[in-house]
Write a protein that holds these residues in place. Structure first.
Motif, PDB file in Angstrom:
ATOM      1  N   SER A 248       0.797  -1.225   0.000  1.00 35.44           N
ATOM      2  CA  SER A 248       0.000   0.000   0.000  1.00 35.44           C
ATOM      3  C   SER A 248       0.831   1.279   0.000  1.00 35.44           C
ATOM      4  N   LEU A 249       2.167   1.170   0.186  1.00 32.91           N
ATOM      5  CA  LEU A 249       2.995   2.357   0.337  1.00 32.91           C
ATOM      6  C   LEU A 249       4.123   2.396  -0.690  1.00 32.91           C
ATOM      7  N   ASP A 250       4.443   3.596  -1.156  1.00 32.37           N
ATOM      8  CA  ASP A 250       5.573   3.779  -2.065  1.00 32.37           C
ATOM      9  C   ASP A 250       6.884   3.968  -1.312  1.00 32.37           C
ATOM     10  N   LEU A 251       6.812   4.562  -0.137  1.00 29.49           N
ATOM     11  CA  LEU A 251       8.009   4.933   0.615  1.00 29.49           C
ATOM     12  C   LEU A 251       7.732   4.808   2.102  1.00 29.49           C
ATOM     13  N   ILE A 252       8.679   4.232   2.829  1.00 32.44           N
ATOM     14  CA  ILE A 252       8.604   4.168   4.284  1.00 32.44           C
ATOM     15  C   ILE A 252       9.882   4.760   4.857  1.00 32.44           C
ATOM     16  N   ILE A 253       9.739   5.683   5.809  1.00 31.83           N
ATOM     17  CA  ILE A 253      10.857   6.202   6.579  1.00 31.83           C
ATOM     18  C   ILE A 253      10.725   5.644   7.988  1.00 31.83           C
ATOM     19  N   SER A 254      11.711   4.882   8.435  1.00 35.70           N
ATOM     20  CA  SER A 254      11.676   4.282   9.768  1.00 35.70           C
ATOM     21  C   SER A 254      12.565   5.069  10.712  1.00 35.70           C
ATOM     22  N   THR A 255      11.957   5.632  11.742  1.00 33.31           N
ATOM     23  CA  THR A 255      12.681   6.456  12.704  1.00 33.31           C
ATOM     24  C   THR A 255      13.009   5.719  13.987  1.00 33.31           C
ATOM     25  N   VAL A 256      12.552   4.476  14.122  1.00 31.30           N
ATOM     26  CA  VAL A 256      12.687   3.776  15.401  1.00 31.30           C
ATOM     27  C   VAL A 256      14.100   3.240  15.584  1.00 31.30           C
ATOM     28  N   SER A 257      14.536   3.201  16.838  1.00 31.48           N
ATOM     29  CA  SER A 257      15.867   2.687  17.188  1.00 31.48           C
ATOM     30  C   SER A 257      15.698   1.402  17.988  1.00 31.48           C
ATOM     31  N   ASN A 258      15.135   0.402  17.348  1.00 35.07           N
ATOM     32  CA  ASN A 258      14.806  -0.854  18.018  1.00 35.07           C
ATOM     33  C   ASN A 258      15.278  -2.018  17.163  1.00 35.07           C
ATOM     34  N   GLY A 259      16.225  -2.767  17.688  1.00 38.26           N
ATOM     35  CA  GLY A 259      16.755  -3.905  16.950  1.00 38.26           C
ATOM     36  C   GLY A 259      15.768  -5.037  16.789  1.00 38.26           C
ATOM     37  N   ASP A 260      14.624  -4.970  17.470  1.00 35.08           N
ATOM     38  CA  ASP A 260      13.599  -6.019  17.375  1.00 35.08           C
ATOM     39  C   ASP A 260      12.383  -5.573  16.575  1.00 35.08           C
ATOM     40  N   MET A 261      12.510  -4.521  15.803  1.00 40.00           N
ATOM     41  CA  MET A 261      11.369  -4.044  15.017  1.00 40.00           C
ATOM     42  C   MET A 261      10.892  -5.126  14.047  1.00 40.00           C
ATOM     43  N   PRO A 262       9.589  -5.147  13.713  1.00 42.61           N
ATOM     44  CA  PRO A 262       9.065  -6.139  12.753  1.00 42.61           C
ATOM     45  C   PRO A 262       9.386  -5.747  11.320  1.00 42.61           C
ATOM     46  N   LEU A 263      10.658  -5.820  10.972  1.00 38.59           N
ATOM     47  CA  LEU A 263      11.129  -5.301   9.695  1.00 38.59           C
ATOM     48  C   LEU A 263      10.487  -6.014   8.504  1.00 38.59           C
ATOM     49  N   GLN A 264      10.325  -7.339   8.596  1.00 32.75           N
ATOM     50  CA  GLN A 264       9.703  -8.060   7.486  1.00 32.75           C
ATOM     51  C   GLN A 264       8.291  -7.544   7.222  1.00 32.75           C
ATOM     52  N   GLY A 265       7.565  -7.268   8.296  1.00 34.81           N
ATOM     53  CA  GLY A 265       6.221  -6.735   8.136  1.00 34.81           C
ATOM     54  C   GLY A 265       6.225  -5.367   7.492  1.00 34.81           C
ATOM     55  N   TYR A 266       7.155  -4.521   7.908  1.00 31.80           N
ATOM     56  CA  TYR A 266       7.244  -3.200   7.298  1.00 31.80           C
ATOM     57  C   TYR A 266       7.498  -3.310   5.795  1.00 31.80           C
ATOM     58  N   LEU A 267       8.438  -4.176   5.418  1.00 29.61           N
ATOM     59  CA  LEU A 267       8.762  -4.321   3.997  1.00 29.61           C
ATOM     60  C   LEU A 267       7.570  -4.820   3.192  1.00 29.61           C
ATOM     61  N   SER A 268       6.704  -5.613   3.831  1.00 32.09           N
ATOM     62  CA  SER A 268       5.531  -6.122   3.108  1.00 32.09           C
ATOM     63  C   SER A 268       4.516  -5.031   2.793  1.00 32.09           C
ATOM     64  N   LEU A 269       4.646  -3.882   3.450  1.00 31.75           N
ATOM     65  CA  LEU A 269       3.728  -2.773   3.177  1.00 31.75           C
ATOM     66  C   LEU A 269       4.076  -2.042   1.888  1.00 31.75           C
ATOM     67  N   LEU A 270       5.280  -2.279   1.353  1.00 31.68           N
ATOM     68  CA  LEU A 270       5.727  -1.553   0.168  1.00 31.68           C
ATOM     69  C   LEU A 270       5.159  -2.141  -1.116  1.00 31.68           C
ATOM     70  N   LYS A 271       4.807  -1.251  -2.020  1.00 27.26           N
ATOM     71  CA  LYS A 271       4.456  -1.668  -3.367  1.00 27.26           C
ATOM     72  C   LYS A 271       5.719  -2.142  -4.088  1.00 27.26           C
ATOM     73  N   PRO A 272       5.602  -2.954  -5.141  1.00 25.17           N
ATOM     74  CA  PRO A 272       6.778  -3.291  -5.941  1.00 25.17           C
ATOM     75  C   PRO A 272       7.478  -2.022  -6.421  1.00 25.17           C
ATOM     76  N   GLY A 273       8.787  -1.973  -6.216  1.00 21.86           N
ATOM     77  CA  GLY A 273       9.548  -0.779  -6.533  1.00 21.86           C
ATOM     78  C   GLY A 273       9.616   0.222  -5.400  1.00 21.86           C
ATOM     79  N   GLY A 274       8.946  -0.103  -4.283  1.00 24.60           N
ATOM     80  CA  GLY A 274       8.940   0.797  -3.143  1.00 24.60           C
ATOM     81  C   GLY A 274      10.275   0.815  -2.409  1.00 24.60           C
ATOM     82  N   THR A 275      10.425   1.789  -1.521  1.00 28.54           N
ATOM     83  CA  THR A 275      11.693   2.024  -0.837  1.00 28.54           C
ATOM     84  C   THR A 275      11.483   2.151   0.663  1.00 28.54           C
ATOM     85  N   PHE A 276      12.344   1.485   1.414  1.00 29.70           N
ATOM     86  CA  PHE A 276      12.353   1.569   2.877  1.00 29.70           C
ATOM     87  C   PHE A 276      13.667   2.219   3.293  1.00 29.70           C
TER      88      PHE A 276
END
Length: 361
Positions: A248-276
């Motif tokens: 659903s998203l073209d671009l995600i900016i992650s500001t969190v400083s947490n080594g346990d963040m659900p990174l795989q889930g965040y990446l799944s929010l990106l459209k093909p060609g999207g950027t994290f």
């Protein structure tokens, strides 16, 4: 040229300083050069970087250390080589105090001073070349910084609003402009805090069609929407958050400083060609493992961004004036710095603390 002021500030003398045990002491600034500006500090934002550094979370800190790299004040001494700043100007300093500034540098010669690694000096906890001494930050009465990294604060902007933009603001502004934030784009901001609230404000100001605040709990939903977000995702309160918002998203900016963040889930929010883009840094610097199939199968990109250049800071400040961007800040007296950093670490800021040097403000 003799001066009638001395340099005093809150010094961290060991890792326990991060627990509210800084000491007010005199320090020796870098050796004066005619490229420098002395600033009588009126305001200084509190950044998470300050606390990481005080406790040696990003590597061994060179104690004693005076933190603070969101500095606003009045220029009281200006080197003879400085042409664009005069005594009496209201100026600011962000997270960087020096780069090599050589014309043959691929970065300094193209307005990317923040990526220069030759003679780079951070605003605090750095060492200047040529034996000029250490860098000390803005939890202090005065600051001395190379003029290239001193920017004028535009008229029409309150000092307490400008200060946290000099690091927190530009840290999200720069990756937004470099990764296509604007009309036609949907943008997610992970972490509704000091950096994240700037991310929402700037993404809207830059014209993104849809801005989504992303945090763990629904407790910040109302704030995110008030800041201008069009939608909100609570990753700990909605077990289906990733599935319900996939691609659903073209671009995600992650500001969190947490080594346990659900990174795989965040990446799944990106459209093909999207950027994290990651801008927050956990202690130790480690992020979760990334599954290669997530990158390949969705055609997404992952990267990072480091603060911003002096030119980008100036550009951001002008945008903030033009668009009437008002950050959410709470002022605290500089004398209260020890308690303020404790409150910051406990997540009490909504969403940025700014120390006010009441002797000068």
């Amino acid at each position: 040229m003799a001066t009638d002021y001395e340099f005093y500030g809150w010094l961290g003398k060991g890792p326990d300083a991060a627990n509210g045990k800084m000491e007010w002491s005199k320090f020796e600034p870098k050796t004066w050069t005619e490229d420098d500006v002395d600033i009588q500090v009126t305001h200084c934002g509190i950044c998470g970087s300050d606390i990481h550094t005080l406790r040696s979370g990003w590597g061994a800190t060179d104690y004693p250390c005076c933190v603070g790299h969101e500095i606003v004040g009045k220029a009281v001494r200006v080197g003879s080589n400085v042409k664009d700043i005069k005594v009496g100007d209201r100026v600011g300093v962000g997270a960087q105090g020096r780069s090599c500034l050589r014309p043959d540098c691929d970065y300094c010669s193209t307005g990317q001073e923040n990526y220069c690694t030759r003679d780079r000096v951070d605003t605090y906890n750095g060492t200047y070349p040529n034996g000029e001494g250490k860098s000390y930050g803005g939890y202090s009465d005065y600051n001395r910084t190379n003029s290239k990294f001193v920017v004028k604060i535009p008229e029409g902007m309150l000092s307490e609003h400008a200060a946290p933009m000099l690091c927190g603001g530009v840290t999200v502004y720069a990756p937004l402009i470099h990764n296509g934030c604007g009309p036609g784009k949907s943008v997610g901001i992970v972490g509704v805090g000091g950096l994240g609230h700037f991310g929402i404000l700037f993404a809207k100001a830059l014209g993104a069609d849809k801005v989504v605040g992303i945090s763990r709990r629904n407790s910040k939903k109302a704030d995110a929407l008030k800041l201008g977000a069009d939608a909100y995702i609570a990753t700990a309160d909605d077990e289906n958050w990733a599935t319900n918002n996939t691609r659903s998203l073209d671009l995600i900016i992650s500001t969190v400083s947490n080594g346990d963040m659900p990174l795989q889930g965040y990446l799944s929010l990106l459209k093909p060609g999207g950027t994290f883009i990651q801008v927050g840094v956990p202690d130790g610097g480690n992020l979760p493992v990334i599954n290669a199939f997530m990158l390949i199968g969705n055609g997404v990109k992952i990267g990072g961004s480091l603060i911003g250049s002096p030119g980008e800071i100036a550009e951001m400040l002008q945008l903030a004036v033009d668009k009437n961007i008002t950050p959410w800040v709470e002022t605290r007296p500089l004398t209260d710095a020890n308690q303020a950093i404790v409150d910051m670490e406990e997540g009490k800021a909504r969403y940025r603390y700014v120390l006010v040097n009441e002797k000068h403000a």
